[in-house]
Write an enzyme that holds these catalytic residues in place. Structure first.
Site, PDB file in Angstrom:
ATOM      1  N   TYR A 129     -54.400 -34.663  27.161  1.00  0.00           N
ATOM      2  CA  TYR A 129     -54.723 -35.010  25.780  1.00  0.00           C
ATOM      3  C   TYR A 129     -56.016 -34.328  25.341  1.00  0.00           C
ATOM      4  O   TYR A 129     -56.055 -33.639  24.324  1.00  0.00           O
ATOM      5  CB  TYR A 129     -54.839 -36.528  25.636  1.00  0.00           C
ATOM      6  CG  TYR A 129     -55.355 -36.963  24.286  1.00  0.00           C
ATOM      7  CD1 TYR A 129     -54.635 -36.703  23.132  1.00  0.00           C
ATOM      8  CD2 TYR A 129     -56.570 -37.642  24.172  1.00  0.00           C
ATOM      9  CE1 TYR A 129     -55.100 -37.093  21.890  1.00  0.00           C
ATOM     10  CE2 TYR A 129     -57.037 -38.046  22.940  1.00  0.00           C
ATOM     11  CZ  TYR A 129     -56.312 -37.771  21.803  1.00  0.00           C
ATOM     12  OH  TYR A 129     -56.782 -38.153  20.581  1.00  0.00           O
ATOM     13  N   GLY A 180     -57.587 -65.805  27.816  1.00  0.00           N
ATOM     14  CA  GLY A 180     -58.232 -66.237  29.046  1.00  0.00           C
ATOM     15  C   GLY A 180     -57.780 -65.476  30.279  1.00  0.00           C
ATOM     16  O   GLY A 180     -58.048 -65.893  31.406  1.00  0.00           O
ATOM     17  N   TYR A 196     -64.671 -48.161  14.094  1.00  0.00           N
ATOM     18  CA  TYR A 196     -63.816 -49.039  13.295  1.00  0.00           C
ATOM     19  C   TYR A 196     -62.989 -48.194  12.342  1.00  0.00           C
ATOM     20  O   TYR A 196     -63.491 -47.269  11.707  1.00  0.00           O
ATOM     21  CB  TYR A 196     -64.684 -50.030  12.524  1.00  0.00           C
ATOM     22  CG  TYR A 196     -63.920 -51.019  11.678  1.00  0.00           C
ATOM     23  CD1 TYR A 196     -62.843 -51.740  12.191  1.00  0.00           C
ATOM     24  CD2 TYR A 196     -64.294 -51.252  10.355  1.00  0.00           C
ATOM     25  CE1 TYR A 196     -62.167 -52.668  11.420  1.00  0.00           C
ATOM     26  CE2 TYR A 196     -63.616 -52.182   9.571  1.00  0.00           C
ATOM     27  CZ  TYR A 196     -62.554 -52.878  10.110  1.00  0.00           C
ATOM     28  OH  TYR A 196     -61.872 -53.794   9.337  1.00  0.00           O
TER      29      TYR A 196
END
Length: 328
Positions: A129, A180, A196
């Site tokens: 990649y 969890g 973001y």
């Protein structure tokens, strides 16, 4: 023309473009856009004729098309899509008098880079990649160099991108924490650069109109960088859980388990979420620098707010059967 824009980053980019009345856009992709089907033209970057029929004269090209998952088979797809696709786009760009191309590459071109590596860092990809992304950059640079006084190339190298509706590696990590099932491997002081999705699309929009002819390269990172310990405690706090880390697995043990899964995968041909390379990537520092801070661009969403938005959207709020994007 937003090539490969039916995916995660492309869809957010197109939503942003909708808010800018001065910029007209259309999508070119091998799959139709769920969000903007009326603006989508079907074409594959591997097929020159389909690109010729969809890219318009004198347009600006934003190339988001890529083969990028860790488990792509056959491996030749990396070359066919990332490098061959870049070559085809440049052929059509010459024919259609395109003078501006924005290409989303990746910090994967640096490989396991030293902390703080910026755009001048050594190119040393560790996988196909990263290798093919850098080779694609060189294809676009050759196109720009043919007419340096009139052609503009902006290469953007994002670090790992996260956000609402994405089902990539960051989402998988957040889901493990929320359920969890997360197990900290190593000391947790290693830092991770992240980006973001809303912020990187804002920078792509910025790039469309703020650069003169030439070849420009920028890493994209939202600062500050979280350590794994801080990331875990922050997500737990947002979820209303204890911020204390109860158990850590030594790196050598986790890496050994990854090797066992590698062997099983090689024998059976099955794909597993655990591998030695993923363990190594998880426990490594992945921290990059960027010269974007020298520009007048300002990311619209602070990274801490971006993380909270994502966690709340995915694990606290209800959004029905919204479309999601499976990437790595």
């Amino acid at each position: 023309m937003a090539v490969g824009a039916s995916g995660f980053i492309g869809t957010r980019f197109c939503r942003r473009m909708q808010q800018n009345p001065t910029l007209k856009f259309s999508i070119i992709d091998k799959a139709s856009s769920n969000a903007f089907p009326e603006l989508c033209k079907i074409a594959d970057v591997r097929n020159l004729d389909t690109l010729r029929s969809t890219i318009e004269e004198n347009s600006i090209i934003v190339n988001l098309a890529a083969e990028h998952r860790d488990d792509v088979r056959p491996l030749s797809l990396y070359d066919d899509v990332n490098v061959g696709g870049a070559k085809n786009i440049c052929v059509v760009a010459r024919e259609k008098n395109v003078n501006t191309i924005v290409f989303t590459s990746s910090v994967a071109v640096y490989g396991f880079a030293p902390v703080g590596t910026d755009e001048s860092g050594t190119i040393n990809p560790f996988n196909d990649y990263g290798r093919t992304k850098y080779e694609a950059e060189q294809v676009f640079r050759s196109w720009q160099a043919e007419a340096p006084e009139t052609r503009t190339l902006i290469v953007i190298r994002p670090t790992v991108v996260f956000g609402e509706q994405n089902r990539g590696n960051v989402y998988n990590l957040l889901k493990q924490i929320s359920t969890g099932r997360f197990l900290m491997i190593g000391h947790g002081n290693n830092r991770k650069s992240m980006a973001y999705v809303e912020n990187i699309t804002a920078f792509i929009e910025y790039a469309l109109t703020n650069f003169k002819p030439g070849a420009h390269t920028y890493n994209y990172i939202d600062k500050p960088d979280f350590t794994m310990n801080v990331l875990l405690s922050t997500v737990n706090r947002i979820l209303g859980k204890s911020e204390k880390i109860k158990f850590r697995m030594p790196f050598w043990l986790g890496f050994g388990i990854g090797k066992i899964f590698d062997l099983i995968a090689a024998i059976t041909g099955k794909r597993f979420a655990v591998s030695s390379i993923r363990i190594k990537k998880f426990c490594s520092n992945t921290v990059f620098g960027t010269s974007i801070e020298k520009l007048d661009f300002k990311a619209p969403v602070p990274i801490s707010e971006a993380l909270e938005r994502t966690v709340r959207h995915e694990f606290i709020e209800s959004h029905g059967n919204e479309n999601v994007f499976y990437t790595e």
